[in-house]
Design a protein around this motif. Structure first.
Motif, PDB file in Angstrom:
ATOM      1  N   LEU A  84     -43.016  -0.332  22.774  1.00 44.48           N
ATOM      2  CA  LEU A  84     -43.097   1.077  22.379  1.00 44.48           C
ATOM      3  C   LEU A  84     -43.728   1.211  21.003  1.00 44.48           C
ATOM      4  O   LEU A  84     -43.312   0.544  20.050  1.00 44.48           O
ATOM      5  N   LEU A  85     -44.735   2.060  20.925  1.00 45.46           N
ATOM      6  CA  LEU A  85     -45.353   2.472  19.657  1.00 45.46           C
ATOM      7  C   LEU A  85     -45.550   3.978  19.723  1.00 45.46           C
ATOM      8  O   LEU A  85     -46.278   4.488  20.580  1.00 45.46           O
ATOM      9  N   GLU A  86     -44.894   4.718  18.849  1.00 47.48           N
ATOM     10  CA  GLU A  86     -45.022   6.176  18.823  1.00 47.48           C
ATOM     11  C   GLU A  86     -45.046   6.667  17.376  1.00 47.48           C
ATOM     12  O   GLU A  86     -44.311   6.153  16.531  1.00 47.48           O
ATOM     13  N   PHE A  87     -45.915   7.650  17.121  1.00 45.87           N
ATOM     14  CA  PHE A  87     -46.029   8.200  15.776  1.00 45.87           C
ATOM     15  C   PHE A  87     -44.809   9.049  15.437  1.00 45.87           C
ATOM     16  O   PHE A  87     -44.295   9.806  16.260  1.00 45.87           O
ATOM     17  N   LEU A  88     -44.348   8.891  14.191  1.00 50.10           N
ATOM     18  CA  LEU A  88     -43.327   9.750  13.616  1.00 50.10           C
ATOM     19  C   LEU A  88     -43.943  10.526  12.447  1.00 50.10           C
ATOM     20  O   LEU A  88     -45.085  10.281  12.059  1.00 50.10           O
ATOM     21  N   GLU A  89     -43.190  11.442  11.925  1.00 54.01           N
ATOM     22  CA  GLU A  89     -43.676  12.174  10.757  1.00 54.01           C
ATOM     23  C   GLU A  89     -43.654  11.270   9.519  1.00 54.01           C
ATOM     24  O   GLU A  89     -43.066  10.199   9.515  1.00 54.01           O
ATOM     25  N   GLY A  93     -41.469  15.318  18.215  1.00 51.96           N
ATOM     26  CA  GLY A  93     -40.726  14.417  17.349  1.00 51.96           C
ATOM     27  C   GLY A  93     -39.513  13.781  18.006  1.00 51.96           C
ATOM     28  O   GLY A  93     -38.800  13.011  17.362  1.00 51.96           O
ATOM     29  N   THR A  94     -39.263  14.076  19.276  1.00 49.45           N
ATOM     30  CA  THR A  94     -38.128  13.512  20.005  1.00 49.45           C
ATOM     31  C   THR A  94     -38.655  12.602  21.114  1.00 49.45           C
ATOM     32  O   THR A  94     -39.617  12.956  21.816  1.00 49.45           O
ATOM     33  N   LEU A  95     -38.012  11.450  21.283  1.00 49.19           N
ATOM     34  CA  LEU A  95     -38.472  10.457  22.240  1.00 49.19           C
ATOM     35  C   LEU A  95     -37.753  10.628  23.576  1.00 49.19           C
ATOM     36  O   LEU A  95     -36.520  10.700  23.631  1.00 49.19           O
ATOM     37  N   TYR A  96     -38.526  10.687  24.635  1.00 47.60           N
ATOM     38  CA  TYR A  96     -38.007  10.730  25.999  1.00 47.60           C
ATOM     39  C   TYR A  96     -38.463   9.463  26.713  1.00 47.60           C
ATOM     40  O   TYR A  96     -39.663   9.124  26.681  1.00 47.60           O
ATOM     41  N   THR A  97     -37.536   8.776  27.352  1.00 43.79           N
ATOM     42  CA  THR A  97     -37.855   7.493  27.960  1.00 43.79           C
ATOM     43  C   THR A  97     -37.331   7.426  29.389  1.00 43.79           C
ATOM     44  O   THR A  97     -36.405   8.155  29.778  1.00 43.79           O
TER      45      THR A  97
END
Length: 863
Positions: A120-125, A183-187
């Motif tokens: 998993l790689l996801e941008f955050l603020e 900004g919220t992760l759904y998996t």
């Protein structure tokens, strides 16, 4: 040349590529090395050496503003500047401590899997990336600071980590998908060490809002997650105040089909962004989880593609969420060969299915019961202005009868159906990306399809017609393409070992007149002065404009009127005549009546003989412009003639004479050996008649020992025919093997110098002392006493890896037609069988022919 250890499908693909390259259908792929980067006329391929030994790239994340590409690998995270691919990538090591890796291995996992695979790689603020890895079957997440390109540290100096359970899979190869929404992760992932529990969840955010699916097979039944998408409502065009939604695509075992075998079906599930679960019923569970079946089916042929492989999401009109389409990549559960299809589903059709009737899964012993009445407000719907006006500002205020209904009825009655855009047999596509031009009825698209052999295929789709533009070999055949990202007219294509950048948009990427003509529907024309393909604003006229464009090229042929290609061949040569077919309609071949051929999907394999020379034509059923009914379209034509001195007669080569001499030598040796055995047995019998008998306990002490060692299970009645259908060595049917089955296995390829079938077969009998056919299993050994002589030799054409048609072959090596000369004198046959049986019994009593200690029995399961 044939490679050692090469499989049948590998050989077919290699021969096809070799043929295409010789016939000019594959354009120049010569590369020039520039340090650790190879530049070609289609793009740039990075050498795996550039990554400093880092492998197993599985996750891509692209910063579209800067062009920086982040790669998740094994024990590392890399950063590649796509604008300057010659620059060495930056590297962060995030591995597992040795003690934890040993503990993982001690729990029964392999050494290879007990690493940290970044999934998993996801941008955050605030310029950070959320990174999660398997961490030796104990998922962990960390934070990557982009400014320094380092992982944030904890107080003890180590990597600052938090649990990744529910956010990242435990096992590196598990199917998994995740998406960031506001900004919220759904998996959608497994949530336990054994990989038996599956959840679609909101994995980050406030603790009280982290909700997941119900642990029920009606919700998720052994799913394989594929993709996810966040569809955000347009603030300017949302009069109902409808909530944003997250869609998940997966394949699961269908519970609505009451069949003896597990039937897999593709699904799309939907949850709503503002869902926070119920107050009493469905606490910390989704109250808006609904799912519907996706149907990718070609109705004329009845072929259905039920395994979802990949999904690409795109808006046909930028800024309009309602114009979203999902391009699904499918294969079939019931096709043993490689098969791929692409179907397109619209967001509006999915929404109609979600707003339709619910499916009732509960049933009595005989019939489906009447569905329960649907309560009010409608279960499963997202929050909107109407619900808020009715006093339901949150899912916590929904009544229990609504929540109970949606808990028991997650599946919708109506399916989302689409016909395939293209179907490829013999090709396994792994990833899909789409670029488009035009809009509305004039929509034209290019499908970028990655294969499991490291190739990138580009297919033009205009209306109901699909045309293969080019096949680009990027990586080695052992590197499947697992990522395709589109950025600024280019495709970033990844494999577990390397990365490539390929031109994805524009007519300039088509290198010659023929490929440019095929792309006429995309607005491309060939400029003879510049010797290049250029775009034009002139709209194509009526009819198949690709035919007109092809005739202007040097090949002087149309799309459905190809020129005949003369091929000079030699006797005994095995070649593959390609015929690319993209529509789900079948293809057929016309060829000389006396021939030896075998069709591999739409391609045709030919073994050259005097009778097989002549014209070969491939005709496929396609849908013409403005015509819905399929029409025949000639896609390929060949004419086979003998090359050079061989024309007009058959010249025996020295190699052929040598092979014939070897055959004669072995034949004579076999006769001599048989005569010796016959003399030996006859002499022994004569000695027995003179009173030299064996001890009375010889049977129980010698033969009986072997029989007891094989099996104590009584033998099942044998079938009337000793020749049952052959099947693969390692294959089980319903857990048990057929009694007294003769299996034909491919041993080695012939030298191509014989007419007819060039394969040699090996005959393997099942153990006659038990009725379970142990010889059918690759990991089993038979302990049958004595030697078995095959009274018949089976030759099988097993180019595709499975037993094909069987042809009876004369002992001298010449072939005859099946069914010809099958009548044999019964008395002679019975006498021969009795003689061989007696010879077996006599030989079995000699110590030299006895088998060693009894071997372990094969593992079997009962029905």
């Amino acid at each position: 040349m044939e490679l050692k250890g090469e499989g049948a499908e590998d050989r077919v693909r290699r021969e096809r590529l070799e043929f295409l390259s010789h016939s000019g259908e594959l354009w120049d792929t010569k590369v020039e090395a520039h340090g650790s980067m190879k530049s070609t006329n289609y793009g740039t391929v990075l050498d795996p050496k550039m990554f400093g030994g880092v492998t197993n790239f599985s996750t891509f994340l692209l910063d579209r503003s800067s062009g920086m590409l982040f790669l998740g690998a094994r024990d590392a995270i890399l950063s590649v500047d796509t604008n300057q691919l010659d620059k060495p990538p930056r590297n962060i090591t995030w591995d597992v401590p040795e003690e934890k890796r040993k503990s993982c291995v001690a729990k029964g996992k392999t050494e290879v899997d007990c690493h940290n695979y970044i999934r998993l790689l996801e941008f955050l603020e605030e310029g950070r990336i959320y990174v999660c890895g398997t961490y030796a079957f104990d998922p962990q997440c960390a934070f990557l600071d982009l400014s320094s390109f380092t992982l944030e540290k904890a107080e003890d100096g180590g990597v600052k980590m938090e649990t990744g359970k529910g956010k990242c899979p435990f096992e590196p190869s598990q199917h998994y998908t995740a998406v960031m929404a506001g900004g919220t992760l759904y998996t959608a992932a497994t949530s336990n060490f054994l990989g038996t529990l599956f959840d679609i969840s909101r994995a980050t955010g406030p603790e009280q809002e982290r909700i997941r699916t119900e642990r029920s097979i009606n919700w998720l039944s052994d799913p394989e997650f594929v993709s996810s998408a966040f569809i955000e409502q347009s603030p300017d065009n949302n009069p109902t105040g409808d909530d944003d939604k997250i869609y998940f695509f997966f394949t699961e075992v269908a519970k609505e089909y009451d069949l003896y075998t597990k039937v897999k079906v593709p699904r799309v599930a939907r949850v709503c962004k503002s869902d926070v679960g119920g107050m009493k019923t469905l606490q910390r569970r989704w109250t808006t989880f609904l799912k519907a079946q996706l149907v990718c089916e070609d109705k004329p042929s009845g072929q259905r593609y039920n395994i979802l492989t990949d999904v690409f999401t795109m808006q046909h009109t930028q800024g309009d969420p309602s114009s979203t389409y999902f391009y699904g990549l499918f294969t079939s559960q019931w096709e043993h060969n490689e098969l791929s299809a692409v179907c397109v589903f619209s967001l509006s059709d999915i929404s109609k299915a979600m707003d339709g009737p619910f499916k009732e899964l509960r049933k009595t012993c005989e019939n489906w019961i009447n569905p329960e009445p649907v309560p009010t407000p409608r279960p499963g719907q997202c929050l909107n202005n109407a619900l808020k006006d009715g006093g339901f500002e949150s899912s916590l205020k929904l009544p229990d009868k609504v929540l109970t209904f949606v808990r028991d009825h997650p599946l919708m009655e109506n399916s989302v159906t689409a016909a395939p855009l293209l179907v490829r047999k013999g090709i396994k596509y792994t990833k899909l990306a789409v670029t488009q031009t035009g809009s509305g009825e004039e929509l034209r698209a290019v499908l970028h399809l990655g294969t499991d052999r490291g190739e990138l295929h580009q297919v033009e789709v205009v209306g109901q017609n699909s045309t293969l533009l080019q096949e680009i070999p990027l990586f080695t055949s052992l590197e499947p393409i697992n990522n395709i990202l589109l950025h600024k007219g280019q495709a970033l294509v990844g494999s577990p070992l390397s990365l490539a950048r390929v031109q994805a948009e524009g007519c300039a990427l088509y290198p010659n007149c023929e490929v440019c003509a095929r792309a006429r529907g995309l607005g491309c024309v060939w400029n003879k002065d510049e010797e290049a393909c250029r775009s034009t604003t002139v709209k194509p006229g009526p009819g198949d404009t690709a035919d007109d464009a092809l005739r202007k090229c040097d090949i002087k042929e149309g799309r459905c009127s190809p020129s005949i290609r003369e091929l000079q061949v030699s006797m005994g040569l095995r070649l593959l005549l390609p015929c690319v077919q993209l529509s789900p309609r079948p293809c057929s071949w016309e060829y000389p009546p006396h021939r030896h051929t075998r069709q591999h999907h739409s391609d045709l394999e030919v073994t050259v003989s005097e009778e097989s020379l002549g014209r070969y034509t491939c005709t496929c059923q396609e849908v013409g412009p403005g015509i819905r009914d399929p029409t025949p379209c000639q896609r390929a034509a060949y004419h086979l003639t003998l090359e050079g001195p061989s024309a007009g007669g058959t010249v025996a080569t020295a190699g052929g004479r040598h092979v014939l001499a070897v055959y004669i030598l072995f034949f004579c040796g076999g006769i001599a050996f048989g005569a010796f055995l016959l003399y030996f047995v006859t002499r022994r019998r004569s000695i027995g008649r003179q009173g030299h008998h064996l001890p009375d306990n010889s049977l129980s002490s010698e033969k009986g020992r072997d029989l007891l060692g094989s099996s104590a299970t009584p033998q099942s009645p044998s079938s009337a025919s000793l020749l049952s259908e052959g099947f693969r060595l390692t294959e089980k049917r319903n857990g048990t093997a057929t009694t007294t089955t003769t299996t034909t296995l491919l041993s080695n390829q012939g030298n191509g110098g014989h007419h007819g079938n060039s394969y040699s077969g090996t005959l393997i009998h099942s153990n006659p002392s038990n009725g379970h056919g142990n010889a059918l299993y690759a990991n089993c050994n038979t302990s049958s006493s004595g030697l078995k002589f095959a009274s018949e030799i089976l030759a099988a054409d097993m180019l595709d890896g499975r037993t094909g048609e069987r042809e009876r072959v004369r002992p001298e090596g010449g072939e005859r037609e099946s069914g010809e000369g099958d009548e044999v004198d019964e008395g002679l046959g019975d006498g021969l069988v009795e003689g061989i049986k007696g010879l077996e019994d006599e030989l079995a009593s000699f110590p030299m022919f006895k088998s060693p200690a009894p071997l372990a029995q094969c593992e079997e399961s009962s029905i």
